[in-house]
Scaffold this motif. Structure first.
Motif, PDB file in Angstrom:
ATOM      1  N   GLU A  63      44.998  34.383  16.159  1.00 23.84           N
ATOM      2  CA  GLU A  63      45.259  35.180  17.383  1.00 23.84           C
ATOM      3  C   GLU A  63      44.342  34.772  18.526  1.00 23.84           C
ATOM      4  N   ASN A  64      43.212  34.163  18.187  1.00 24.93           N
ATOM      5  CA  ASN A  64      42.258  33.758  19.237  1.00 24.93           C
ATOM      6  C   ASN A  64      42.405  32.302  19.657  1.00 24.93           C
ATOM      7  N   ILE A  65      43.424  31.645  19.128  1.00 23.51           N
ATOM      8  CA  ILE A  65      43.579  30.222  19.427  1.00 23.51           C
ATOM      9  C   ILE A  65      44.665  29.983  20.478  1.00 23.51           C
ATOM     10  N   GLY A  66      44.291  29.296  21.534  1.00 21.93           N
ATOM     11  CA  GLY A  66      45.279  28.900  22.551  1.00 21.93           C
ATOM     12  C   GLY A  66      45.241  27.382  22.670  1.00 21.93           C
ATOM     13  N   ILE A  67      46.383  26.744  22.479  1.00 27.02           N
ATOM     14  CA  ILE A  67      46.420  25.277  22.567  1.00 27.02           C
ATOM     15  C   ILE A  67      47.381  24.867  23.681  1.00 27.02           C
ATOM     16  N   ASP A  68      46.950  23.940  24.502  1.00 29.97           N
ATOM     17  CA  ASP A  68      47.881  23.385  25.484  1.00 29.97           C
ATOM     18  C   ASP A  68      47.559  21.920  25.722  1.00 29.97           C
ATOM     19  N   PHE A  69      48.478  21.232  26.388  1.00 37.38           N
ATOM     20  CA  PHE A  69      48.311  19.801  26.673  1.00 37.38           C
ATOM     21  C   PHE A  69      48.247  19.615  28.181  1.00 37.38           C
ATOM     22  N   ARG A  70      47.276  18.819  28.624  1.00 38.82           N
ATOM     23  CA  ARG A  70      47.164  18.575  30.068  1.00 38.82           C
ATOM     24  C   ARG A  70      47.080  17.075  30.338  1.00 38.82           C
ATOM     25  N   VAL A  71      47.677  16.677  31.448  1.00 39.24           N
ATOM     26  CA  VAL A  71      47.720  15.251  31.789  1.00 39.24           C
ATOM     27  C   VAL A  71      46.313  14.718  32.058  1.00 39.24           C
ATOM     28  N   ASN A  72      46.014  13.553  31.435  1.00 39.20           N
ATOM     29  CA  ASN A  72      44.778  12.828  31.718  1.00 39.20           C
ATOM     30  C   ASN A  72      45.211  11.550  32.435  1.00 39.20           C
ATOM     31  N   LYS A  73      45.161  11.607  33.766  1.00 42.49           N
ATOM     32  CA  LYS A  73      45.709  10.490  34.570  1.00 42.49           C
ATOM     33  C   LYS A  73      44.996   9.180  34.263  1.00 42.49           C
ATOM     34  N   GLU A  74      43.676   9.258  34.099  1.00 43.45           N
ATOM     35  CA  GLU A  74      42.867   8.055  33.856  1.00 43.45           C
ATOM     36  C   GLU A  74      43.305   7.340  32.571  1.00 43.45           C
ATOM     37  N   ALA A  75      43.508   8.144  31.525  1.00 41.26           N
ATOM     38  CA  ALA A  75      43.872   7.556  30.232  1.00 41.26           C
ATOM     39  C   ALA A  75      45.380   7.348  30.107  1.00 41.26           C
ATOM     40  N   GLY A  76      46.148   7.862  31.036  1.00 43.37           N
ATOM     41  CA  GLY A  76      47.602   7.718  30.987  1.00 43.37           C
ATOM     42  C   GLY A  76      48.231   8.427  29.802  1.00 43.37           C
ATOM     43  N   ARG A  77      47.698   9.604  29.461  1.00 44.73           N
ATOM     44  CA  ARG A  77      48.266  10.374  28.346  1.00 44.73           C
ATOM     45  C   ARG A  77      47.965  11.852  28.565  1.00 44.73           C
ATOM     46  N   CYS A  78      48.449  12.685  27.650  1.00 43.87           N
ATOM     47  CA  CYS A  78      48.103  14.105  27.719  1.00 43.87           C
ATOM     48  C   CYS A  78      46.982  14.370  26.734  1.00 43.87           C
ATOM     49  N   ASP A  79      46.011  15.167  27.136  1.00 39.68           N
ATOM     50  CA  ASP A  79      44.933  15.540  26.226  1.00 39.68           C
ATOM     51  C   ASP A  79      45.180  16.944  25.668  1.00 39.68           C
ATOM     52  N   THR A  80      44.630  17.169  24.482  1.00 39.12           N
ATOM     53  CA  THR A  80      44.787  18.466  23.829  1.00 39.12           C
ATOM     54  C   THR A  80      43.636  19.385  24.230  1.00 39.12           C
ATOM     55  N   TYR A  81      43.984  20.614  24.624  1.00 38.13           N
ATOM     56  CA  TYR A  81      42.973  21.601  25.000  1.00 38.13           C
ATOM     57  C   TYR A  81      43.012  22.766  24.023  1.00 38.13           C
ATOM     58  N   LEU A  82      41.830  23.158  23.586  1.00 32.16           N
ATOM     59  CA  LEU A  82      41.703  24.309  22.693  1.00 32.16           C
ATOM     60  C   LEU A  82      40.936  25.383  23.455  1.00 32.16           C
ATOM     61  N   ASN A  83      41.583  26.506  23.704  1.00 31.13           N
ATOM     62  CA  ASN A  83      40.982  27.596  24.493  1.00 31.13           C
ATOM     63  C   ASN A  83      40.317  27.062  25.766  1.00 31.13           C
ATOM     64  N   GLY A  84      41.029  26.198  26.454  1.00 30.31           N
ATOM     65  CA  GLY A  84      40.569  25.698  27.755  1.00 30.31           C
ATOM     66  C   GLY A  84      39.612  24.520  27.697  1.00 30.31           C
ATOM     67  N   MET A  85      39.224  24.088  26.490  1.00 23.96           N
ATOM     68  CA  MET A  85      38.289  22.957  26.348  1.00 23.96           C
ATOM     69  C   MET A  85      39.042  21.701  25.917  1.00 23.96           C
ATOM     70  N   ASN A  86      38.705  20.563  26.536  1.00 27.82           N
ATOM     71  CA  ASN A  86      39.318  19.306  26.133  1.00 27.82           C
ATOM     72  C   ASN A  86      38.745  18.872  24.779  1.00 27.82           C
ATOM     73  N   VAL A  87      39.590  18.861  23.749  1.00 25.69           N
ATOM     74  CA  VAL A  87      39.122  18.520  22.393  1.00 25.69           C
ATOM     75  C   VAL A  87      39.767  17.225  21.892  1.00 25.69           C
ATOM     76  N   GLU A  88      40.370  16.469  22.815  1.00 21.03           N
ATOM     77  CA  GLU A  88      41.135  15.272  22.428  1.00 21.03           C
ATOM     78  C   GLU A  88      40.329  14.319  21.538  1.00 21.03           C
ATOM     79  N   LYS A  89      39.061  14.107  21.895  1.00 20.79           N
ATOM     80  CA  LYS A  89      38.259  13.159  21.145  1.00 20.79           C
ATOM     81  C   LYS A  89      37.856  13.762  19.787  1.00 20.79           C
ATOM     82  N   GLU A  90      37.403  14.988  19.845  1.00 18.84           N
ATOM     83  CA  GLU A  90      36.882  15.644  18.638  1.00 18.84           C
ATOM     84  C   GLU A  90      37.942  15.745  17.523  1.00 18.84           C
ATOM     85  N   ILE A  91      39.172  16.063  17.905  1.00 13.57           N
ATOM     86  CA  ILE A  91      40.191  16.273  16.862  1.00 13.57           C
ATOM     87  C   ILE A  91      40.610  14.992  16.148  1.00 13.57           C
ATOM     88  N   ARG A  92      40.188  13.824  16.678  1.00 18.39           N
ATOM     89  CA  ARG A  92      40.524  12.552  16.014  1.00 18.39           C
ATOM     90  C   ARG A  92      39.416  12.090  15.081  1.00 18.39           C
TER      91      ARG A  92
END
Ligand code: DC
Length: 234
Positions: A63-92
């Motif tokens: 219930e406390n988890i919010g996930i969304d994807f936001r464009v990372n123009k520099e990397a040319g992809r969408c990054d994964t956000y967990l509760n507003g924090m960019n976690v793209e690197k950590e989750i890999r």
């Protein structure tokens, strides 16, 4: 133009994500990496010491988890956000890969993620990759692809991917992780990895990324315009 849903399922490290991202870009569709969502949940559980065997804890945490994807123009992809924090690197990171299959077999986790994935695909024009997209999330998807590849090829591909992210990981360790995840992902009770009856099988062992993308784009175009063969032209 007629918009469709493209579901790409298959084993880990067969090239699903890279292919799906490229196909989405060619067609002007949205790419959704459903594995990233399970990885983000795993990261949250890890950081908040959620016990995987305590259902109340798990449900409360979700219930406390919010996930969304936001464009990372520099990397040319969408990054994964967990509760507003960019976690793209950590989750890999490997410690997430080692635990993600255990987390994604939990019913409450799957129900929450599947709900969110269905919302993301409601308007069509999406390419989503994962394990249960063609069987559970979008059983009516107009195009379903099931990807597989030789385990050695998959291990090398994943090792290169990690290397590009500045992570040096032993090939054997990667292979064992992939085999373990295959085992858990295919044998779990809810939403196991399996080929949908109407999926097109793509064995990517000897295919380049370009060939994989061409194959899926051609299949997609034939669904979109209702023709059997479509020439992309040059
Ligand atoms: O696609 P990936 O390797 O990043 O996915 C990580 C894990 O998430 C995978 O081992 C199983 C789980 N997963 C799942 O259970 N269902 C999905 N639709 C996508 C991923």
């Amino acid at each position: 133009m007629n918009k469709i849903v493209i579901a790409i399922d298959g084993y880990s490290a067969c090239g699903k994500s890279t292919t799906a991202r490229e196909v989405a870009s060619v067609l002007g569709y949205t790419y959704i990496d459903s594995g990233a969502m399970y990885r983000a949940v795993t990261l949250y559980f890890h950081e908040h010491h959620v016990s995987l065997t305590n259902e109340k804890d798990v449900v409360g945490a979700i219930e406390n988890i919010g996930i969304d994807f936001r464009v990372n123009k520099e990397a040319g992809r969408c990054d994964t956000y967990l509760n507003g924090m960019n976690v793209e690197k950590e989750i890999r990171e490997m410690y997430i890969s080692e635990n993600v299959s255990q987390v994604s077999r939990i019913r409450a986790v799957r129900e929450a993620m599947v709900n969110q994935q269905r919302k993301l695909g409601r308007k069509k024009g999406v390419v989503m990759d994962g394990r249960d997209i063609g069987t559970v999330v979008f059983p009516d998807a107009e195009l379903k692809i099931f990807m597989l590849a030789d385990i050695y090829v998959r291990s090398v591909r994943r090792q290169n991917e990690l290397y590009e992210r500045n992570q040096l990981v032993d090939l054997q360790e990667i292979r064992e992780n992939l085999e373990k995840r295959d085992r858990i992902d295919t044998s779990r009770e809810i939403g196991p990895l399996k080929q949908a009856d109407d999926a097109v099988v793509l064995n990517t062992t000897f295919m380049t990324l370009e060939e994989q993308v061409d194959e899926v784009v051609n299949l997609a175009l034939s669904k979109i315009v209702g023709k059997k063969e479509v020439s992309l032209g040059t």
